[in-house]
Motif scaffolding. Structure first.
Motif, short mmCIF file in Angstrom:
data_model
loop_
_atom_site.label_atom_id
_atom_site.label_comp_id
_atom_site.label_asym_id
_atom_site.label_seq_id
_atom_site.Cartn_x
_atom_site.Cartn_y
_atom_site.Cartn_z
N TYR A 1 -10.07 2.42 2.54
CA TYR A 1 -9.42 3.53 3.06
C TYR A 1 -10.66 4.83 2.91
O TYR A 1 -11.11 4.93 1.59
CB TYR A 1 -8.23 3.87 2.74
N PHE B 1 -7.45 9.69 8.32
CA PHE B 1 -7.99 8.78 7.48
C PHE B 1 -8.24 7.82 8.28
O PHE B 1 -7.92 7.56 9.43
CB PHE B 1 -6.82 8.49 6.27
N LEU C 1 -8.70 3.37 7.92
CA LEU C 1 -8.93 1.71 7.16
C LEU C 1 -10.27 1.21 7.77
O LEU C 1 -10.41 1.20 9.06
CB LEU C 1 -7.74 0.83 7.80
N THR D 1 0.79 -1.21 0.08
CA THR D 1 0.07 -0.05 0.10
C THR D 1 0.92 1.06 -0.08
O THR D 1 2.07 1.20 0.56
CB THR D 1 -1.08 0.08 1.22
#
Length: 161
Positions: free
Chosen positions: A140, A147, A149, A63
Motif C-alpha cells: 500500500y 492511497f 493498493l 488489514t
C-alpha cells in the motif's frame, strides 16, 4: 523450547510479513497495517484472489485502515478512527470496504472473510489500473492524493480529501 515459542511469535518470519504504509492526506494521517503476501509465480487476480468475492486486502489478520481526522474517500465521508479494510476485486471495478469490527483474523476456517456486512461503515467503488512495473509483494502507498493498493500487475488508487 522458549526460542521456538519466541520465533513463532515473531510475525516478521511469516511468509506474508507485516507491513505498514503511512502518510499525510490534507491534514489527516492515514496508516494502513497489513500482511504482505508475495506473488511466488502465481496468478493473483481472478485466481488466488477471486474476482467478485470479499477479500481481506492482505494476508493473516484483517488489514487495518486508520485515520486521525475525518476524511472524504472517493467523495464519501469517513469519520476518524480505525477500521478493518476489505476489498471486492473485479476486472473493471473494485469495491473497498471500511468495517467497524477490528482485531479479527482475516478469514474463517471455511476460507470466507470475517467481514460482517452489518458493521460496514463505508463502501466505495474504484477503478483498477495496470501498474507500470510488476510488484512481487502486496504493498500500500499513501500520498497527498490518497492511497493505493499495488500487487502483481495491478494498482488500485483511492482518492482521499
Amino acid at each position: 523450547m522458549s526460542s521456538i515459542i519466541l520465533a513463532q511469535g515473531d510475525k516478521s518470519n511469516r511468509p506474508s510479513p507485516p507491513a505498514t504504509a503511512t502518510g499525510k492526506v490534507g491534514g489527516a494521517t492515514i496508516t494502513i497495517n497489513y500482511s504482505s503476501p508475495a506473488v511466488k509465480g502465481r496468478k493473483i487476480w481472478g485466481e488466488l484472489v477471486p474476482y467478485d468475492k470479499v477479500w481481506r486486502a492482505g494476508a493473516n489478520e484483517a488489514t487495518i485502515f486508520a485515520t486521525d481526522k475525518d476524511i472524504m474517500v472517493e467523495g464519501k465521508p469517513l469519520k476518524a478512527g480505525k477500521y478493518s479494510f476489505y476489498a471486492i476485486p473485479g476486472e473493471k471495478e473494485w469495491t473497498f470496504i471500511f468495517n467497524s469490527q477490528t482485531g479479527q483474523w482475516g478469514i474463517k476456517m471455511d476460507g470466507s472473510t470475517t467481514e460482517d456486512p452489518a458493521k460496514d461503515v463505508l463502501r466505495v467503488k474504484v477503478k483498477p489500473q495496470k501498474s507500470k512495473t510488476m510488484s512481487e509483494r502486496l504493498a500500500y502507498t499513501v500520498d497527498k492524493n490518497g492511497f493505493a493498493l499495488v500487487w502483481e500487475n495491478v494498482e488500485v488508487p483511492v482518492m482521499v480529501k
